[in-house]
Design an enzyme around this catalytic site. Structure first.
Site, PDB file in Angstrom:
ATOM      1  CB  CYS A   1      -0.944   0.003   1.199  1.00  0.00           C
ATOM      2  SG  CYS A   1      -2.041  -1.428   1.259  1.00  0.00           S
TER       3      CYS A   1
ATOM      4  CB  CYS B   1       0.328   0.782   7.625  1.00  0.00           C
ATOM      5  SG  CYS B   1      -1.432   0.654   7.323  1.00  0.00           S
TER       6      CYS B   1
END
Length: 475
Positions: free
Chosen positions: A138, A458
């Site tokens: 991500c 994150c």
């Protein structure tokens, strides 16, 4: 470790009353900020001797859409090309000025494995302009941006375009390994007898496809399972998660209707209408959200479809330059990019705790404290993940026992946190989210009169990036 965390963290402040307080406070923060913009506290530039000032000139994204909707028939490079063209149209930067292009993606289309190159060619960039693609879950477009920052800082480039793309509407579905091995061997067979012999060995189970899963290779666990366990460890209730998700959608709707999402550029989808806005922003009610069943840990989990980010299609692009080059070309940069930090930790029990570890490191690197930060933009993979990080950051016990620190760094105040919505509401095309976070932070700093912004995202593998963005003011 999970049981240890659960035992210890339950003693921390964690109640639905706390969530209700921060929820109510955060909903009123936008109007408060607009009524009385915060003035910069100082003129500290954070410039580094011998290092070029690197600026964000502009950033755009095509609307983020729920997978299976208007982008369903396209390919990833189509979305990335649209983002690049949107950036070119908005900035009027000559294509031949761009020294390098870097894109991030997670679910790679095998036909365009270097999607940066294919998108660049499709957008009309010269075939002499190098381009490469990075993948880091991500935070892939964060990695693309910091790669560009490094190139400029090293003097290799003056102008870099970085971005990210994801098309969750069409992900690779493979033959089973047995079938792939048979087909590759069949391709090398020289005689008809050899081919027939191989074909005769094929069994019905060979045709069972390998479906993709958003799961950790090292743990075989999905991020949803990790989020559910993390929420349980930090005693984050289902009610708190639903309240936070509602906050995200409510703030995103307000920002969308108020014309604050300035990074969105329209995209004329071939064969369809022009898409002008994100389609995943859907404020619901606590009652409706409460009816949904757990999505991962059944039947007692607290993570549901309503308090998780959804599968999203989208692409983004930012124009990075040395400040000298930007000013010479007549641009007024939106922000400086000063410092960034990547950290990693245990991919099982601490998969989504990266912001807690990275935030104090980047603040110390920049010589700042939490109190100095005016704007926080954190990636919202799951409401439980966000709330668990806020509790961890505000815990002396966690800082001392897991981070090797004497005291906590402190949690970001909710009135400064994701005030225009986040990934829960705007959408999360894995590879494209980082650029959205950075340009949103820059726009918020200008709108709210702030000086310093902190961006954190994150990623799978227990990794995280934290980017420190500084709003523009005369040096």
């Amino acid at each position: 470790m999970s049981s240890m965390l659960t035992h210890a963290i339950r003693n921390l402040p964690a109640s639905s009353a706390w969530a209700a307080r921060v929820f109510a406070r955060s909903l009123s923060c936008s109007s408060q900020l607009q009524a009385a913009a915060v003035q910069p506290k100082s003129k500290k530039t954070l410039a580094k001797s011998g290092v070029k000032n690197i600026v964000v000139v502009e950033g755009v994204r095509i609307p983020f859409l729920q997978s299976g909707t208007s982008y369903a028939d396209l390919m990833p490079h189509d979305l990335a090309r649209a983002a690049l063209q949107g950036l070119l149209n908005r900035t009027s930067v000559p294509r031949d000025v761009v020294d390098y292009i870097v894109y991030g993606t997670v679910i790679q289309e095998v036909k365009t494995s270097n999607v940066a190159r294919e998108a660049a060619l499709g957008a009309g960039f010269s075939d002499k302009t190098p381009a490469h693609t990075v993948t880091m879950a991500c935070i892939s477009s964060n990695q693309a941006m910091t790669t560009g920052v490094g190139m400029i800082a090293a003097g290799q480039c003056d102008v870099v375009v970085a971005g990210g793309v994801e098309l969750m509407s069409d992900v690779p579905i493979r033959h089973s390994r047995k079938m792939r091995k048979t087909m590759l061997t069949l391709n090398r067979a020289k005689t008809m007898g050899q081919k027939l012999s191989l074909i005769s060995k094929i069994r019905p189970d060979y045709f069972a496809p390998e479906l993709p899963a958003v799961a950790e290779f090292s743990t075989s666990e999905t991020m949803g399972h990790s989020a559910d366990r993390l929420a349980a460890a930090f005693a984050v209730s289902r009610l708190e998660q639903d309240e936070y998700a509602l906050r995200s959608h409510t703030l995103a709707k307000k920002a969308q209707e108020g014309g604050l999402l300035l990074d969105v550029v329209p995209f004329k989808v071939p064969g369809r209408d022009t898409v002008t806005k994100d389609n995943g922003i859907r404020p619901s009610s606590m009652e409706q959200m409460g009816k949904l069943k757990p999505a991962f840990v059944k039947p007692y989990g607290t993570v549901t479809a309503a308090n998780s980010s959804f599968l999203t299609d989208g692409a983004s692009a930012v124009l990075l330059m040395s400040e000298e080059k930007a000013l010479a070309m007549g641009y007024k940069p939106k922000a400086y990019l000063r410092d960034f930090v990547y950290v990693s930790q245990d991919p099982k029990d601490q998969l989504l705790l990266g912001p807690t570890y990275a935030t104090p490191k980047v603040l110390e690197k920049a010589g700042l404290t939490m109190a100095d930060i005016d704007v926080f933009e954190f990636h919202e993979a799951f409401a439980g993940q966000i709330l668990a990080n806020l509790k961890a950051m505000d815990s002396d016990w966690f800082a001392q026992n897991y981070m090797g620190r004497k005291s906590k760094v402190g949690a970001p105040p909710l009135e400064k946190f994701n005030n225009w919505g986040g990934s829960l509401s705007l959408g999360h095309p894995f590879g494209a989210t980082g650029c959205r976070l950075v340009i949103t932070a820059a726009h918020r700093l200008k709108k709210e009169g702030g000086q310093y912004g902190l961006v954190a995202a994150c990623a799978a593998g227990g990794q995280v990036t934290t980017l420190y963005a500084l709003a523009l003011f005369p040096l």
